[in-house]
Write a protein that holds these residues in place. Structure first.
Motif, PDB file in Angstrom:
ATOM      1  N   HIS A  49       0.855  -1.186   0.000  1.00 39.72           N
ATOM      2  CA  HIS A  49       0.000   0.000   0.000  1.00 39.72           C
ATOM      3  C   HIS A  49       0.889   1.233   0.000  1.00 39.72           C
ATOM      4  N   HIS A  50       1.802   1.277  -0.930  1.00 37.49           N
ATOM      5  CA  HIS A  50       2.693   2.426  -1.039  1.00 37.49           C
ATOM      6  C   HIS A  50       3.094   2.590  -2.502  1.00 37.49           C
ATOM      7  N   TYR A  51       3.926   3.577  -2.762  1.00 39.78           N
ATOM      8  CA  TYR A  51       4.293   3.908  -4.129  1.00 39.78           C
ATOM      9  C   TYR A  51       5.664   3.326  -4.476  1.00 39.78           C
ATOM     10  N   GLY A  52       6.115   3.575  -5.687  1.00 38.45           N
ATOM     11  CA  GLY A  52       7.344   2.955  -6.155  1.00 38.45           C
ATOM     12  C   GLY A  52       8.471   3.942  -6.357  1.00 38.45           C
ATOM     13  N   LEU A  90      13.917  10.787  -1.481  1.00 35.51           N
ATOM     14  CA  LEU A  90      13.536   9.884  -2.567  1.00 35.51           C
ATOM     15  C   LEU A  90      12.627  10.555  -3.589  1.00 35.51           C
ATOM     16  N   THR A  91      12.504  11.876  -3.519  1.00 37.13           N
ATOM     17  CA  THR A  91      11.540  12.576  -4.372  1.00 37.13           C
ATOM     18  C   THR A  91      11.795  12.318  -5.849  1.00 37.13           C
ATOM     19  N   GLU A  92      13.023  12.510  -6.286  1.00 40.98           N
ATOM     20  CA  GLU A  92      13.336  12.300  -7.708  1.00 40.98           C
ATOM     21  C   GLU A  92      13.133  10.840  -8.108  1.00 40.98           C
ATOM     22  N   ALA A  93      13.475   9.942  -7.200  1.00 43.29           N
ATOM     23  CA  ALA A  93      13.323   8.517  -7.491  1.00 43.29           C
ATOM     24  C   ALA A  93      11.859   8.103  -7.584  1.00 43.29           C
ATOM     25  N   TYR A 125       7.610   6.453 -11.172  1.00 49.03           N
ATOM     26  CA  TYR A 125       6.426   5.659 -10.825  1.00 49.03           C
ATOM     27  C   TYR A 125       5.158   6.435 -11.168  1.00 49.03           C
ATOM     28  N   TRP A 126       5.103   7.694 -10.737  1.00 49.48           N
ATOM     29  CA  TRP A 126       3.901   8.495 -10.968  1.00 49.48           C
ATOM     30  C   TRP A 126       3.707   8.825 -12.438  1.00 49.48           C
ATOM     31  N   GLU A 127       4.816   9.039 -13.146  1.00 44.84           N
ATOM     32  CA  GLU A 127       4.711   9.314 -14.587  1.00 44.84           C
ATOM     33  C   GLU A 127       4.151   8.113 -15.329  1.00 44.84           C
ATOM     34  N   LEU A 128       4.561   6.909 -14.921  1.00 46.70           N
ATOM     35  CA  LEU A 128       4.043   5.702 -15.560  1.00 46.70           C
ATOM     36  C   LEU A 128       2.603   5.428 -15.130  1.00 46.70           C
ATOM     37  N   ARG A 129       2.319   5.588 -13.875  1.00 48.05           N
ATOM     38  CA  ARG A 129       0.963   5.320 -13.388  1.00 48.05           C
ATOM     39  C   ARG A 129      -0.053   6.258 -14.048  1.00 48.05           C
ATOM     40  N   ARG A 130       0.358   7.464 -14.358  1.00 46.95           N
ATOM     41  CA  ARG A 130      -0.524   8.408 -15.046  1.00 46.95           C
ATOM     42  C   ARG A 130      -0.983   7.868 -16.396  1.00 46.95           C
ATOM     43  N   GLU A 131      -0.180   6.994 -16.990  1.00 49.18           N
ATOM     44  CA  GLU A 131      -0.500   6.423 -18.308  1.00 49.18           C
ATOM     45  C   GLU A 131      -1.274   5.108 -18.204  1.00 49.18           C
ATOM     46  N   ALA A 132      -1.481   4.625 -16.978  1.00 48.78           N
ATOM     47  CA  ALA A 132      -2.130   3.323 -16.784  1.00 48.78           C
ATOM     48  C   ALA A 132      -3.630   3.532 -16.617  1.00 48.78           C
ATOM     49  N   TYR A 188       5.570  17.238  -6.229  1.00 46.19           N
ATOM     50  CA  TYR A 188       6.987  16.883  -6.202  1.00 46.19           C
ATOM     51  C   TYR A 188       7.818  17.873  -7.019  1.00 46.19           C
ATOM     52  N   ARG A 189       7.322  18.253  -8.166  1.00 52.33           N
ATOM     53  CA  ARG A 189       8.105  19.106  -9.061  1.00 52.33           C
ATOM     54  C   ARG A 189       8.190  20.548  -8.585  1.00 52.33           C
ATOM     55  N   ASN A 190       7.157  21.039  -7.902  1.00 47.56           N
ATOM     56  CA  ASN A 190       7.238  22.431  -7.446  1.00 47.56           C
ATOM     57  C   ASN A 190       7.929  22.559  -6.092  1.00 47.56           C
ATOM     58  N   GLY A 191       8.343  21.431  -5.515  1.00 46.76           N
ATOM     59  CA  GLY A 191       9.136  21.442  -4.293  1.00 46.76           C
ATOM     60  C   GLY A 191       8.348  21.544  -3.010  1.00 46.76           C
ATOM     61  N   SER A 192       7.026  21.574  -3.088  1.00 42.86           N
ATOM     62  CA  SER A 192       6.226  21.724  -1.870  1.00 42.86           C
ATOM     63  C   SER A 192       6.011  20.401  -1.139  1.00 42.86           C
ATOM     64  N   PHE A 193       6.345  19.305  -1.783  1.00 42.54           N
ATOM     65  CA  PHE A 193       6.100  17.970  -1.231  1.00 42.54           C
ATOM     66  C   PHE A 193       7.341  17.138  -1.469  1.00 42.54           C
ATOM     67  N   GLN A 194       7.729  16.339  -0.474  1.00 43.53           N
ATOM     68  CA  GLN A 194       8.929  15.518  -0.587  1.00 43.53           C
ATOM     69  C   GLN A 194       8.633  14.083  -0.157  1.00 43.53           C
ATOM     70  N   TYR A 195       9.416  13.176  -0.681  1.00 44.31           N
ATOM     71  CA  TYR A 195       9.304  11.760  -0.343  1.00 44.31           C
ATOM     72  C   TYR A 195      10.595  11.390   0.367  1.00 44.31           C
ATOM     73  N   LEU A 196      10.530  11.110   1.671  1.00 48.75           N
ATOM     74  CA  LEU A 196      11.713  10.919   2.484  1.00 48.75           C
ATOM     75  C   LEU A 196      11.791   9.528   3.089  1.00 48.75           C
ATOM     76  N   LEU A 197      13.007   9.052   3.256  1.00 46.58           N
ATOM     77  CA  LEU A 197      13.320   7.897   4.093  1.00 46.58           C
ATOM     78  C   LEU A 197      14.158   8.395   5.255  1.00 46.58           C
ATOM     79  N   ILE A 198      13.733   8.065   6.472  1.00 47.06           N
ATOM     80  CA  ILE A 198      14.491   8.399   7.664  1.00 47.06           C
ATOM     81  C   ILE A 198      14.717   7.116   8.460  1.00 47.06           C
ATOM     82  N   ALA A 199      15.965   6.824   8.772  1.00 44.30           N
ATOM     83  CA  ALA A 199      16.301   5.702   9.663  1.00 44.30           C
ATOM     84  C   ALA A 199      16.847   6.276  10.952  1.00 44.30           C
ATOM     85  N   ALA A 200      16.368   5.749  12.075  1.00 46.15           N
ATOM     86  CA  ALA A 200      16.761   6.284  13.385  1.00 46.15           C
ATOM     87  C   ALA A 200      17.012   5.147  14.360  1.00 46.15           C
TER      88      ALA A 200
END
Length: 292
Positions: free
Chosen positions: A48-51, A248-251, A255-262, A277-289
């Motif tokens: 239940h997450h994105y790629g 992980l924003t660029e990575a 996924y979203w570009e392909l899913r848009r075509e599905a 993602y492209r306008n910089g207001s939203f980010q996709y992060l991994l944090i390990a603690a």
């Protein structure tokens, strides 16, 4: 309170819930989105997450419509599985004797990925009774229900034993809860030196308040996306010290570009994610603690 359910089954305890959490549970109990179910049918790993990662866009050149649909579905699943594997690599090193905790486990794919990688015991928790039952059935089908178990519980108050877990994580589920309450529960469950990992979308508070796109995502998923800074403040208050942060924003864009075509999988939120993602207001992060 220590959980001792039948192997692979949902815990019988009904989780305490706020009115909002009841709405969230109702949403996921009713959810039958093809973008979750169709992808999972490929290998019985339901995420239940994105790629993340580079997408094979040659799947869009397939001329046979049935074959095109199959190839797009498989490629999106490969990307989301890559995300699950990335998270799992940050949990280790773990042994088969270790226990791990999957907070907001959905239909259970992440717990299975961790078990297959390390051989460890896993406990997944979800507010959705339907998801817990589905995930338990998948564990039984795989013959791993003695080591991978799912519970119908609130991840803020699990009843699982304190200090019993070597690692824990949230994969795109923190936007449904208050971070201080969540991280306090992870700190309670983790042994000293245990590893916590989160992958999440968060709004970039250097841009000010949440953008229009973030507000649209909140409305779509009935969630409340947190600012990036809130994660680090709440971790500091709850004995979780970041040791690795990865943007992980660029990575996530392929996924979203392909899913848009599905056409068979689109939900209408794809363009909003791409814009945010492209306008910089939203980010996709991994944090390990690490839990100190």
């Amino acid at each position: 309170m220590t959980i001792a359910p039948d192997a692979g089954t949902a815990s019988a305890q009904v989780p305490a819930q706020s009115t909002y959490q009841t709405r969230v549970a109702d949403y996921w109990n009713a959810e039958e989105n093809p973008v979750n179910l169709e992808l999972g049918k490929l290998d019985d790993l339901y995420h239940h997450h994105y790629g993340i990662g580079a997408a094979d866009r040659s799947v869009l050149d397939e001329t046979d419509p049935v074959r095109r649909r199959e190839r797009i579905t498989a490629e999106l699943h490969r990307l989301e599985h890559a995300q699950a594997e990335l998270l799992a690599t940050r949990l280790g090193p773990l042994s088969p004797e270790d226990r791990v905790f999957d907070a907001g486990c959905g239909r259970g794919g992440g717990s299975v990925v961790a078990h297959l990688r390390y051989g460890c015991h896993a406990d997944g928790v979800t507010l959705s009774e339907k998801q817990a039952e589905f995930a338990g059935a998948q564990a039984r089908k795989r013959g791993i229900d003695d080591r991978v178990r799912y519970h119908h519980r609130n991840m803020l108050d699990t009843g699982l034993p304190s200090g019993a877990y070597a690692a824990s994580w949230n994969n795109e589920s923190t936007m449904y809860v208050e971070l201080d309450l969540l991280f306090a529960e992870h700190a309670r469950l983790l042994r000293r030196g245990g590893r916590y990992v989160v992958i999440t979308g968060c709004y970039n508070d250097t841009y000010g308040q949440a953008s229009r796109e973030v507000s649209l995502i909140n409305a779509h998923y009935i969630c409340d996306i947190h600012p990036r800074s809130a994660y680090f403040r709440a971790m500091a208050r709850n004995r979780l010290v970041p040791v690795h942060v990865e943007d992980l924003t660029e990575a996530a864009l392929p996924y979203w570009e392909l899913r848009r075509e599905a056409d068979h999988l689109v939900t209408g939120i794809e363009e909003t994610f791409l814009t945010a993602y492209r306008n910089g207001s939203f980010q996709y992060l991994l944090i390990a603690a690490d839990r100190i």
